[in-house]
Design a protein around this motif. Structure first.
Motif, PDB file in Angstrom:
ATOM      1  N   LEU A  61      45.812  38.456  39.623  1.00  0.00           N
ATOM      2  CA  LEU A  61      46.215  38.088  38.267  1.00  0.00           C
ATOM      3  C   LEU A  61      45.128  37.219  37.645  1.00  0.00           C
ATOM      4  O   LEU A  61      44.707  36.229  38.251  1.00  0.00           O
ATOM      5  CB  LEU A  61      47.530  37.311  38.286  1.00  0.00           C
ATOM      6  N   HIS A  62      44.681  37.595  36.458  1.00  0.00           N
ATOM      7  CA  HIS A  62      43.733  36.760  35.711  1.00  0.00           C
ATOM      8  C   HIS A  62      44.526  36.078  34.604  1.00  0.00           C
ATOM      9  O   HIS A  62      44.867  36.687  33.597  1.00  0.00           O
ATOM     10  CB  HIS A  62      42.598  37.604  35.135  1.00  0.00           C
ATOM     11  N   MET A  63      44.802  34.808  34.804  1.00  0.00           N
ATOM     12  CA  MET A  63      45.727  34.075  33.941  1.00  0.00           C
ATOM     13  C   MET A  63      45.003  33.428  32.768  1.00  0.00           C
ATOM     14  O   MET A  63      43.993  32.747  32.940  1.00  0.00           O
ATOM     15  CB  MET A  63      46.431  32.996  34.771  1.00  0.00           C
ATOM     16  N   VAL A  64      45.519  33.666  31.562  1.00  0.00           N
ATOM     17  CA  VAL A  64      45.002  33.026  30.351  1.00  0.00           C
ATOM     18  C   VAL A  64      46.135  32.208  29.744  1.00  0.00           C
ATOM     19  O   VAL A  64      47.311  32.472  30.003  1.00  0.00           O
ATOM     20  CB  VAL A  64      44.470  34.062  29.345  1.00  0.00           C
ATOM     21  N   VAL A 119      39.898  40.456  28.513  1.00  0.00           N
ATOM     22  CA  VAL A 119      40.079  41.593  29.409  1.00  0.00           C
ATOM     23  C   VAL A 119      38.765  41.969  30.080  1.00  0.00           C
ATOM     24  O   VAL A 119      38.703  42.195  31.297  1.00  0.00           O
ATOM     25  CB  VAL A 119      40.669  42.795  28.635  1.00  0.00           C
ATOM     26  N   ARG A 120      37.685  42.019  29.291  1.00  0.00           N
ATOM     27  CA  ARG A 120      36.390  42.384  29.875  1.00  0.00           C
ATOM     28  C   ARG A 120      35.899  41.308  30.838  1.00  0.00           C
ATOM     29  O   ARG A 120      35.394  41.622  31.927  1.00  0.00           O
ATOM     30  CB  ARG A 120      35.358  42.619  28.769  1.00  0.00           C
ATOM     31  N   ASP A 154      36.120  47.652  21.579  1.00  0.00           N
ATOM     32  CA  ASP A 154      37.212  48.612  21.519  1.00  0.00           C
ATOM     33  C   ASP A 154      37.132  49.641  22.639  1.00  0.00           C
ATOM     34  O   ASP A 154      38.162  50.145  23.100  1.00  0.00           O
ATOM     35  CB  ASP A 154      37.229  49.333  20.168  1.00  0.00           C
ATOM     36  N   ARG A 155      35.923  49.963  23.082  1.00  0.00           N
ATOM     37  CA  ARG A 155      35.758  50.976  24.118  1.00  0.00           C
ATOM     38  C   ARG A 155      34.979  50.477  25.332  1.00  0.00           C
ATOM     39  O   ARG A 155      34.692  51.261  26.249  1.00  0.00           O
ATOM     40  CB  ARG A 155      35.043  52.200  23.538  1.00  0.00           C
ATOM     41  N   SER A 156      34.654  49.185  25.362  1.00  0.00           N
ATOM     42  CA  SER A 156      33.857  48.670  26.485  1.00  0.00           C
ATOM     43  C   SER A 156      34.577  47.572  27.263  1.00  0.00           C
ATOM     44  O   SER A 156      33.968  46.829  28.005  1.00  0.00           O
ATOM     45  CB  SER A 156      32.516  48.129  25.962  1.00  0.00           C
TER      46      SER A 156
END
Length: 544
Positions: free
Chosen positions: A251-254, A266-267, A293-295
């Motif tokens: 889990l990457h918590m923000v 997300v990236r 948007d796509r990366s």
């Protein structure tokens, strides 16, 4: 033996009679001690580290007098301490009562008074709004202790204990606590869009089921990384925490959901999965186009509340596969899932029944509707323990929702011949105007397509002749100067005449649930606080 059935093949039972949430944590710490369970603020927490910290805190809770069955109200933000408290309360055998951090005033007073907790654990920043409810609970004799999470420079509210001290003072290990899948683990108050909140009683097995449904829906695999913004005081946050014990994911918590920072986060996380609820996808679509948007790297978005048109637009723009489901806290979160997405599943559908539930669409007499005929969704358990036993200390609400083994959801949908269900909206969110039944969801869906509208909410208001008129609340995108007359003209071209609102009111913000659903009970039903009245404009025009 596997913890859960990660595949839907093989049939029931799907849960082990000897498995519990505290047991899942203990198993993960032994079987994969060095696996990174969670990343937060630049720090890694392993399964072994999680188990050790939870063990210390649960021992501290026991030393402070918390015993099996005691209720503990928790009002904490989205941070690591909240994760530890979530598991520690369950490990000591107490009952977690999550509190929405946006609550204050009568709403907060009601929840604290109703659950009568033995302890309140909260961030010190909420001490002021909690002062009255805590004092009342202490005066009633229910509340024994207040525990505050402090940050640098904060003064400890009196009376109270510092959360750090609670862990540090736990010099004696927690006595052995017998856990059972039937144990009451959580009382989660539904924030709702109408009416007073009800405390959904969630057993240990229900908490496990929330996670298993997500695993099936999202195609969760070992090594996946989840962008984790979901509030832990909501069932979606709880299910993600338990999911990560069932499958070795990270889990990457923000701290919170941010539409403007979402894809950057997300990236940076290397996330493979993102979670959505309510209007989250719509808010992301409203953001300006970006190279991200796509990366961004994510491949699957799973959750509930994605309209058909948003589904297609989101997949096309962001290259992420939508996995849509449906459910309620009362049904262990997901009761239907569409894990095939728009590829092997059915575009725009909330899917078919989860294997441990029966789901039907029925008419007013409780008879199954013919394929394509709208009716109310009801849910019954196939495997025992996955459906709530009712609402805490609220027999009237329990009797209204649970009848003959079925939970009546109050949601309207239709089912096709293959069992795929299409959601239409809340039964109580249906309006009647001049003899016509109107779905607020259908009107809002059209209005939200306007390029200058961020979101909207439709309610019925009693007019001067005793009929219902439609009052539309609108939040425009930043910088928009859209006026009511222009909006109504736009609506008239896209919806039946009886669906076009009469009153328009522009707002800066909406009060929302943790899942970003607008709480309509707080919208004004007055007939004299509008920005545009279509009937008045029409009358004036005819007079001229």
């Amino acid at each position: 033996m596997a913890v859960v059935k990660l595949s839907r093949d093989g049939g029931a039972p799907f849960f082990r009679d000897d498995e519990t949430v505290p047991g899942l944590l203990a198993r993960a710490a032994v079987e994969r001690p060095d696996h990174v369970y969670l990343r937060h603020d630049g720090h890694d927490l392993t399964c072994a580290g999680l188990a050790q910290a939870v063990g210390q805190l649960s021992a501290g809770l026991h030393a402070a007098g918390i015993r099996q069955g005691d209720r503990v109200a928790v009002m904490l933000g989205h941070h690591l301490d909240h994760v530890l408290v979530f598991f520690a309360i369950q490990q000591v055998g107490a009952v977690l009562v999550p509190v929405n951090t946006a609550l204050k005033g009568p709403s907060l007073e009601y929840q604290i008074a109703h659950c009568a907790p033995a302890m309140v654990i909260a961030d010190a920043e909420f001490s002021q709004v909690l002062e009255g409810p805590v004092h009342a609970a202490r005066s009633s004799g229910a509340l024994a202790a207040s525990v505050w999470r402090m940050t640098d420079g904060e003064l400890l509210p009196a009376p109270g204990t510092d959360l750090k001290n609670l862990r540090a003072e736990a010099v004696v290990a927690l006595p052995v606590v017998a856990h059972d899948p039937r144990d009451l683990r959580i009382i989660l108050y539904t924030s709702g869009t109408t009416g007073a909140p009800k405390g959904v009683q969630m057993s240990d097995r229900m908490v496990q089921a929330t996670a298993l449904g997500s695993i099936w829906l999202s195609d969760m695999r070992p090594g996946s990384v989840l962008h984790f913004w979901d509030p832990i005081y909501h069932v979606f946050g709880a299910e993600v925490l338990v999911l990560a014990l069932m499958v070795p994911v990270t889990l990457h918590m923000v701290p919170r959901f941010s539409a403007s920072r979402f894809w950057t986060e997300v990236r940076e996380a290397g996330a493979s999965h993102i979670h959505f609820v309510g209007g989250v996808l719509q808010l992301l679509l409203k953001q300006p186009p970006s190279d991200l948007d796509r990366s961004h790297g994510a491949r699957i978005a799973w959750g509930g509340g994605c309209p058909r048109d948003v589904w297609a637009a989101f997949e096309t723009r962001f290259g992420v596969e939508i996995r849509e489901g449906y459910g309620m806290t009362e049904t262990s979160s997901f009761s239907t899932i569409n894990p095939g997405g728009s590829h092997a599943g059915k575009l725009g559908s909330i899917g078919t029944a989860v294997d441990y539930f029966r789901v039907e669409v029925v008419d007013e007499q409780g008879q199954p509707c013919a394929p394509g005929q709208p009716g109310e969704i009801r849910v019954a358990e196939v495997e025992p323990g996955v459906l709530t036993t009712g609402y805490y200390a609220n027999p009237e609400a329990t009797a209204g929702a649970l009848r003959d083994g079925w939970l009546y959801t109050g949601d309207i949908a239709e089912m096709d011949t293959a069992g795929f269900i299409t959601y239409h909206g809340r039964k109580k969110d249906s309006l009647r105007r001049r003899g016509e039944n109107i779905s607020a969801w259908e009107v809002e869906r059209v209005v939200n397509d306007h390029p200058e509208i961020a979101e909207s909410a439709l309610i019925g208001v009693r007019n001067e002749i005793g009929d219902e008129d439609l009052k539309l609340f609108v939040r425009r995108i930043d910088g928009s100067t859209l006026d009511g007359a222009t909006l109504l003209s736009w609506c008239s071209e896209r919806m039946p005449r009886f669906q076009v609102p009469r009153l328009i009111r522009f707002v800066e913000n909406f009060r929302k649930t943790p899942t970003q659903r607008i709480q309509k009970q707080f919208l004004s039903a007055a007939m004299d606080d509008f920005d545009h009245d279509a009937e008045a404009v029409k009358a004036s025009s005819n007079k001229d």
